[in-house]
Design a protein around this motif. Structure first.
Motif, short mmCIF file in Angstrom:
data_model
loop_
_atom_site.label_atom_id
_atom_site.label_comp_id
_atom_site.label_asym_id
_atom_site.label_seq_id
_atom_site.Cartn_x
_atom_site.Cartn_y
_atom_site.Cartn_z
N ALA B 65 65.02 33.55 28.86
CA ALA B 65 64.02 32.90 27.90
C ALA B 65 64.60 32.36 26.76
CB ALA B 65 63.03 33.76 27.66
N TYR B 71 62.34 26.61 27.49
CA TYR B 71 61.17 27.77 26.74
C TYR B 71 61.27 27.63 25.41
CZ TYR B 71 61.95 29.58 31.45
OH TYR B 71 61.94 29.62 32.66
N MET B 75 58.03 26.64 23.20
CA MET B 75 57.47 27.64 22.18
C MET B 75 57.50 26.94 20.89
SD MET B 75 56.35 30.79 22.14
CE MET B 75 55.31 30.73 20.67
N ILE B 248 53.21 26.68 25.66
CA ILE B 248 53.91 27.86 26.39
C ILE B 248 53.05 28.36 27.44
CG2 ILE B 248 53.12 29.58 24.67
CD1 ILE B 248 56.39 29.32 26.20
N ILE B 252 53.68 29.93 31.28
CA ILE B 252 53.38 31.24 31.89
C ILE B 252 52.68 31.13 33.15
CG2 ILE B 252 52.41 33.24 31.17
CD1 ILE B 252 52.88 32.77 28.08
N LEU B 268 57.78 35.43 28.92
CA LEU B 268 57.26 34.57 27.91
C LEU B 268 56.24 35.06 27.19
CD1 LEU B 268 58.00 31.54 30.22
CD2 LEU B 268 59.47 32.34 28.20
#
Ligand SMILES: Nc1ncnc2c1ncn2[C@@H]1O[C@H](COP(=O)(O)OP(=O)(O)OP(=O)(O)O)[C@@H](O)[C@H]1O
Ligand SMILES: [Mg+2]
Lengths: 362, 295
Positions: B65, B71, B75, B248, B252, B268
Motif C-alpha cells: 500500500a 494507492y 488517497m 480510495i 477498496i 487500505l
C-alpha cells in the motif's frame, strides 16, 4: 457653567403600531448622574438604546455634545453601554474583554496592558486579567462590563439596570462604588432602573417615566417631597393619600378640608399642577407623622388614631393607624430610638402632623 | 439475598441504571461497529490467494500500500476531493445558516430549517442520478446554456470527473453543515454583538471578532461531519466521477469484490481511517490554537 451633553427633542419611537416613546424631552448635563426610573415596560431601555444608537428614533432628535445623531452608528457615538446581561465576551479573557474597544486605538502591547491594568484596578479587579470570562461571579462580571466601557473614556456611560442581577448587599455596595467612580471619572452616567430607592440614592437627577413619557424630572429630594402627580408619588417610596376638598384659594394660600385630619392651610407650591385624575386628595409620607408619647406635645397639629398593624424592621417600626372618625388607615414610621417602646396593635395613639408636609393632588 | 432483590438493589444505583439504559444500544454498536472494525483490522494483516485466506500475520499489505503509487495517488485524490467538498459545503452553508439565524423572523426559523431539509427526503441515489441529469453532456445545464447561446459546445468538465463528485457531494452534505452552524449561531447572545458595536467595531469587525469565534464550534462540527464521511464515499465517484474521479473507497470495493483481495482492501480501509483520524485531530488542534490565540 454646565452644558447639556445629551439633548432629547420630542423623541418618539414606534415598534410597528406600538408607541413605545411618546415625545421625550430632556437635557442631561455634562458630568451628571442621571437616572431613568419607571415600571417595567415604560420604555426606559428603549430610550437608552435610542441614545446608544441601537434603535432609530421614529421622529424627534437626539443630540450628543451638540451634534445630531441621526444616522450615526453605535460604534461612532461617544457613548458606551453597560448591558443588563453585561454581555461579557465568553471567548475572551477578562483582560481581552476590557481591552476590546482599544484595538483601533493603535496602542503598543505595553501601553494596552497598562491601560487594561488601570481599568481593572479602578473597578477593584486587579490581577483578574488572565481569568476566563466564564469564571466570574455576577458582581465581577458587572465590574468587567464597567471597566470595558470606562476604558474608552466615553462622554456618556449608559447603564441598563446594571445592579438588578446582584443580591441586596452587593447591590448596595456597588451603588456606593458607582457613585464614587462617577465622581472620580467625571463622566455623565445615565442609569436605567426600576428600583426607586436605587435612583434616589445614586442620582443627581431622576426622570420618572410612565407609558413612554417622562412624568417628572427633578432632583431626588424634590421628587420625593413634591411629586407632581399621584402616580409619581405612589411610585416613589410610600405615600399616604386622604381625600380632600379645596375650600378656597387666596393668592399663595389654599385652605383645604382633609378627611380625618380636618382643615388646614397650605401654600400653593404644595399643590403641583400635574395631570390630575379629577379626584382631589392630599398625600404625605409616613415619616412626616409622629406618634406622641406621654407628655409630648405636637409642634403643629395633632390627631387621634388607633394602631391597626405593626411592622417591625429593627431600626424602624411601621404602623398602620386608623384616624379617629374615619375608615382610612395611614402608614407612619417611627425610628426605634433607645427607650422608645413599640406600640401594640389596638393601642390608642396621638399623632402629630404638619400641613407643611402635605402635597395636594387635584 | 434473592436474585430479584439483588437486581432491585442494582437498579437503584445511578451507575447501574445508566448501564442498563445504554446496554441495548451498546450491544448493537458492538455488534455492528466494533466487531466489523476488528475483523477489518485483523484481515489487514493476512493475505489472500484467489479464494483461500492465508492467516499468517504479515505486514506485506501495508508495504504494498505504501510503495505502490496507485494507492497513494488515490488517497491523495480522496483527501483533495473531500477537502474541496468540505470547504465548498461549509463556505456555502455558513451564509445560509447566518441568514436564517440572524435575518429570519424567529417565528419562521423552524419553517426555514424544515424547508432546507426537504430536498433531502428523497433517496441519496436519486439525488446523485439527478445531478447526472443536470450535469450531463445533454443535461439540463448544458442544454440551457446552449439554448441561451452562452456556450457553443457542451461543457465536459462538469461530469465524469472530480468536479462532478465535489458538486454532488457538496449538495448532499449541505444540511449537515448548515444545521450545526445554525445551532452555534443561535446560541450567540445578541447583546454581545451590540456590545461589540458599542465598543467601536463595525459590522464586519464585529463579525470577525465576535460572531465567527463564537460560531467556531459549529463550523468545526460541520467540517468534521462533512469531511469524515465524504472521504470514504464510493457511490458518488462511481456514478458521476468517471475514471479520474474515483476515490480510495472505490479501490477498496474493487479489492474486496473484484480482485478477491480482501486483506488488501482491509489494509487500505485501515490506512484511510488512520489518515482521516490524523487529519481531523490536526484540524481540531489548529482550531484550538486559533481560539486560544483570541484569549
Ligand atoms: N424590538 C421591539 N419590538 C416591539 N416592541 C418592543 C421592542 N422593544 C421593546 N418593545 C416594547 O416597548 C415597550 C418598552 O420596552 P422597554 O424595553 O423600553 O421597557 P423597560 O422600561 O426597559 O422595561 P423593563 O424595566 O422591564 O426592562 C415594551 O412594551 C416592549 O414590549
Ligand atoms: Mg429594560
Amino acid at each position: 457653567m454646565t452644558k447639556p451633553i445629551i439633548q432629547l427633542q420630542d423623541v418618539q419611537k414606534y415598534f410597528g403600531d406600538y408607541h413605545a416613546l411618546r415625545g421625550i424631552n430632556a437635557e442631561i448635563d455634562e458630568g451628571e448622574f442621571f437616572s431613568l426610573l419607571g415600571p417595567s415596560g415604560c420604555g426606559k431601555t428603549t430610550l437608552l438604546r435610542v441614545i446608544a444608537g441601537f434603535e432609530d428614533v421614529s421622529t424627534g432628535r437626539v443630540l450628543i455634545d451638540g451634534k445630531p445623531m441621526e444616522g450615526v452608528a453605535p460604534n461612532r457615538r461617544p457613548t458606551n453601554m453597560v448591558f443588563q446581561s453585561y454581555a461579557i465576551f465568553p471567548h475572551l479573557s477578562v483582560a481581552r474583554n476590557v481591552g476590546f474597544g482599544l484595538r483601533r486605538a493603535g496602542l503598543t502591547k505595553d501601553e494596552l496592558g497598562r491601560r487594561v491594568g488601570e481599568a481593572l484596578e479602578m473597578v477593584g479587579l486587579s490581577g483578574y486579567g488572565a481569568r476566563a470570562a466564564h469564571a466570574l461571579s455576577g458582581g465581577q462580571r458587572q465590574r468587567v462590563a464597567l471597566a470595558r466601557a470606562l476604558i474608552l473614556k466615553p462622554k456618556v456611560l449608559l447603564l441598563d439596570e446594571p445592579l438588578s442581577a446582584l443580591d441586596k448587599k452587593l447591590r448596595e455596595q456597588m451603588q456606593v462604588e458607582l457613585i464614587k467612580l462617577q465622581r472620580q471619572v467625571g463622566i455623565t452616567f445615565i442609569l436605567v432602573t426600576h428600583d426607586q430607592e436605587e435612583a434616589l440614592v445614586m442620582s443627581d437627577r431622576i426622570a420618572v417615566m410612565f407609558d413612554g413619557q417622562i412624568a417628572q424630572m427633578d432632583d431626588p429630594e424634590v421628587l420625593y417631597r413634591r411629586p407632581k402627580t399621584r402616580r409619581v408619588a405612589d411610585f416613589i417610596g410610600v405615600m399616604n393619600f386622604l381625600p380632600a376638598e379645596v375650600l378656597f384659594e387666596a393668592g399663595e394660600k389654599i385652605e383645604i378640608e382633609i378627611a380625618g385630619l380636618g382643615r388646614a392651610e397650605i401654600s400653593s407650591d404644595q399643590a403641583p399642577r400635574g395631570g390630575g385624575d379629577g379626584a382631589t386628595s392630599v398625600g404625605f409620607r409616613p415619616e412626616t407623622l409622629t406618634i406622641l408619647y406621654d407628655g409630648q406635645q405636637a409642634t403643629d397639629r395633632e390627631a387621634r388614631a388607633k394602631v391597626e398593624e405593626v411592622v417591625y424592621y429593627g431600626d424602624m417600626t411601621y404602623y398602620d393607624v386608623r384616624l379617629e372618625g374615619t375608615d382610612k388607615t395611614v402608614r407612619l414610621s417611627m425610628r426605634n430610638v433607645f427607650g422608645r417602646e413599640v406600640l401594640p396593635i389596638g393601642a390608642e395613639a396621638r399623632i402629630a402632623w404638619s400641613p407643611g408636609a402635605l402635597v395636594l393632588f387635584r | 439475598m434473592s436474585l430479584a432483590q439483588k437486581i432491585g438493589r442494582m437498579r437503584r444505583t445511578d451507575a447501574a441504571s445508566g448501564i442498563l439504559l445504554v446496554s441495548p444500544t451498546a450491544l448493537y454498536a458492538l455488534l455492528l461497529l466494533a466487531a466489523p472494525l476488528a475483523t477489518i483490522v485483523v484481515f489487514s494483516f493476512w493475505t489472500q490467494d484467489y479464494l483461500t485466506i492465508d492467516r499468517s500475520w504479515t505486514l506485506a499489505n501495508y508495504r504494498v500500500a505504501v510503495t505502490e503509487p496507485i494507492y497513494g495517488q488515490l488517497m491523495l485524490r480522496s483527501l483533495w476531493i473531500s477537502g474541496s467538498v468540505t470547504v465548498a459545503t461549509v463556505l456555502l452553508a455558513f451564509p445560509i445558516a447566518y441568514f436564517v439565524s440572524f435575518h429570519v423572523d424567529p417565528a419562521r426559523k423552524s419553517l426555514w430549517i424544515f424547508l432546507i431539509t426537504i430536498p433531502f427526503w428523497t433517496s441519496y441515489l436519486i439525488r446523485v442520478f439527478l445531478w447526472k441529469v443536470i450535469l450531463g453532456y445533454n443535461g439540463v445545464l448544458n442544454s440551457t446554456l446552449l439554448g441561451l447561446g452562452i456556450i457553443d459546445a457542451p461543457l465536459t468538465f462538469i461530469l465524469y470527473n472530480a468536479n462532478a463528485v465535489v458538486i454532488t457531494l457538496a449538495h448532499a452534505f449541505a444540511p449537515f453543515a448548515i444545521l450545526p452552524i445554525f445551532v452555534a449561531l443561535e446560541k450567540i447572545d445578541r447583546s454581545l454583538l451590540e456590545a461589540s458595536r458599542d465598543l467601536g467595531e463595525n459590522r464586519v469587525t464585529t463579525f470577525l471578532r465576535v460572531t465567527l469565534p463564537l460560531a467556531m464550534p459549529g463550523v468545526v462540527a460541520a467540517v468534521l461531519i462533512v469531511f469524515i464521511p465524504t472521504i470514504g464515499d464510493y457511490v458518488t465517484p462511481r456514478l458521476v466521477g468517471g475514471p479520474e474521479g474515483l476515490m480510495i473507497a472505490n479501490m477498496i470495493q474493487t479489492q474486496f469484490l473484484k480482485l478477491n483481495n480482501a486483506p488488501m482492501g482491509a489494509t487500505l480501509a485501515v490506512l484511510a481511517m488512520l489518515i482521516v483520524t490524523v487529519v481531523s485531530l490536526v484540524f481540531v488542534a489548529l482550531n484550538r490554537r486559533f481560539l486560544r490565540r483570541q484569549q
